[in-house]
Design an enzyme around this catalytic site. Sequence first.
Site, mmCIF file in Angstrom:
data_model
loop_
_atom_site.group_PDB
_atom_site.id
_atom_site.type_symbol
_atom_site.label_atom_id
_atom_site.label_comp_id
_atom_site.label_asym_id
_atom_site.label_seq_id
_atom_site.Cartn_x
_atom_site.Cartn_y
_atom_site.Cartn_z
ATOM 1 N N TRP A 63 0.859 -1.191 0.000
ATOM 2 C CA TRP A 63 0.000 0.000 0.000
ATOM 3 C C TRP A 63 0.892 1.238 0.000
ATOM 4 O O TRP A 63 1.917 1.254 0.687
ATOM 5 C CB TRP A 63 -0.885 0.034 1.251
ATOM 6 C CG TRP A 63 -2.253 -0.546 1.054
ATOM 7 C CD1 TRP A 63 -2.554 -1.865 0.887
ATOM 8 C CD2 TRP A 63 -3.499 0.172 1.018
ATOM 9 N NE1 TRP A 63 -3.904 -2.018 0.749
ATOM 10 C CE2 TRP A 63 -4.520 -0.788 0.828
ATOM 11 C CE3 TRP A 63 -3.859 1.520 1.132
ATOM 12 C CZ2 TRP A 63 -5.864 -0.448 0.751
ATOM 13 C CZ3 TRP A 63 -5.201 1.860 1.063
ATOM 14 C CH2 TRP A 63 -6.185 0.893 0.858
ATOM 15 N N ASP A 72 -10.035 10.021 5.138
ATOM 16 C CA ASP A 72 -11.283 10.269 5.848
ATOM 17 C C ASP A 72 -11.828 9.021 6.518
ATOM 18 O O ASP A 72 -13.014 8.947 6.828
ATOM 19 C CB ASP A 72 -12.349 10.783 4.864
ATOM 20 C CG ASP A 72 -11.968 12.125 4.313
ATOM 21 O OD1 ASP A 72 -11.384 12.920 5.069
ATOM 22 O OD2 ASP A 72 -12.229 12.370 3.123
ATOM 23 N N THR A 73 -11.002 8.030 6.730
ATOM 24 C CA THR A 73 -11.542 6.764 7.187
ATOM 25 C C THR A 73 -11.128 6.393 8.610
ATOM 26 O O THR A 73 -9.970 6.557 8.990
ATOM 27 C CB THR A 73 -11.131 5.609 6.235
ATOM 28 O OG1 THR A 73 -11.409 4.378 6.875
ATOM 29 C CG2 THR A 73 -9.665 5.663 5.881
ATOM 30 N N HIS A 113 -10.742 3.542 9.523
ATOM 31 C CA HIS A 113 -9.842 2.406 9.415
ATOM 32 C C HIS A 113 -8.417 2.795 9.808
ATOM 33 O O HIS A 113 -7.630 1.965 10.245
ATOM 34 C CB HIS A 113 -9.796 1.881 7.964
ATOM 35 C CG HIS A 113 -10.946 1.014 7.608
ATOM 36 N ND1 HIS A 113 -12.110 1.525 7.121
ATOM 37 C CD2 HIS A 113 -11.110 -0.313 7.682
ATOM 38 C CE1 HIS A 113 -12.941 0.527 6.894
ATOM 39 N NE2 HIS A 113 -12.357 -0.599 7.238
HETATM 40 N N1 RBF Z 1 -2.746 -0.487 4.281
HETATM 41 C C1 RBF Z 1 -1.680 0.346 4.340
HETATM 42 O O1 RBF Z 1 -0.540 -0.126 4.393
HETATM 43 N N2 RBF Z 1 -1.853 1.709 4.332
HETATM 44 C C2 RBF Z 1 -3.076 2.294 4.281
HETATM 45 O O2 RBF Z 1 -3.148 3.531 4.265
HETATM 46 C C3 RBF Z 1 -4.212 1.439 4.243
HETATM 47 N N3 RBF Z 1 -5.463 1.984 4.213
HETATM 48 C C4 RBF Z 1 -6.530 1.152 4.214
HETATM 49 C C5 RBF Z 1 -7.824 1.710 4.202
HETATM 50 C C6 RBF Z 1 -8.933 0.880 4.202
HETATM 51 C C7 RBF Z 1 -10.291 1.507 4.195
HETATM 52 C C8 RBF Z 1 -8.760 -0.540 4.208
HETATM 53 C C9 RBF Z 1 -9.950 -1.456 4.239
HETATM 54 C C10 RBF Z 1 -7.504 -1.078 4.206
HETATM 55 C C11 RBF Z 1 -6.371 -0.261 4.198
HETATM 56 N N4 RBF Z 1 -5.071 -0.793 4.175
HETATM 57 C C12 RBF Z 1 -4.001 0.039 4.236
HETATM 58 C C13 RBF Z 1 -4.834 -2.239 3.979
HETATM 59 C C14 RBF Z 1 -4.670 -3.001 5.268
HETATM 60 O O3 RBF Z 1 -3.379 -2.779 5.817
HETATM 61 C C15 RBF Z 1 -4.824 -4.506 4.987
HETATM 62 O O4 RBF Z 1 -3.991 -4.866 3.916
HETATM 63 C C16 RBF Z 1 -6.260 -4.877 4.610
HETATM 64 O O5 RBF Z 1 -7.140 -4.348 5.577
HETATM 65 C C17 RBF Z 1 -6.435 -6.408 4.534
HETATM 66 O O6 RBF Z 1 -6.072 -7.005 5.772
#
Ligand code: RBF
Length: 169
Positions: free
Chosen positions: A31, A94-95, A97
């Site tokens: 990501w 904006d999340t 999460h």
């Molecule tokens: N993973 C990251 O490494 N950086 C992020 O900014 C990030 N934002 C996420 C936002 C949302 C809404 C979701 C659902 C997941 C995000 N993830 C992000 C992925 C997360 O680390 C992971 O790979 C997934 O949730 C699957 O377990």
Amino acid sequence: MATELHNLSDYDPAVTPSGKNKRVGIVYAEWNPEITYALRDGAIKTLIDNDVNKEDITVASVPGSFELIYGAAQMAKSKRYDSIIAIGCVIRGDTPHFDYICEGVTAGLSRLNVEYDTPVIFGLITTNNLQQARERSGGRLGNKGDECAVTALHMMGREWQGSDTHNED
Ligand code: RBF
């Protein structure tokens, strides 16, 4: 910590232990690749600059930062590494999460440091926006990958259960 006064890439080579014969595992999240690739590359370069053999650095990727816990745990269980660097970037947006992921990764990586004998270095950038992440991945505030590498060198270069352990009693 990155502040206006402290650059993440600054370190004193004179007090940084050599990484000669040390093995390092790097696990990074896919990501925000613009950021995590720069962190990863910074960490690798700084390790090599400080005598770690290229062949002694193992690099693995995971889909997102949450999976860093699993990746680092697998590396720790293998007992093949003298330290492990976990690299990711979570951008708030904006999340809600954001908070869940940051807390989950922090708790998960912290736990590994207690459960296994291999130090796991926290290379997670958590920022409000992309610009702040860029500033910390080779921009104005340096590269947190460099800082993680230097931290790994210090953790590997210390004797934890031997003569360097001070006991004032
Ligand atoms: N993973 C990251 O490494 N950086 C992020 O900014 C990030 N934002 C996420 C936002 C949302 C809404 C979701 C659902 C997941 C995000 N993830 C992000 C992925 C997360 O680390 C992971 O790979 C997934 O949730 C699957 O377990």
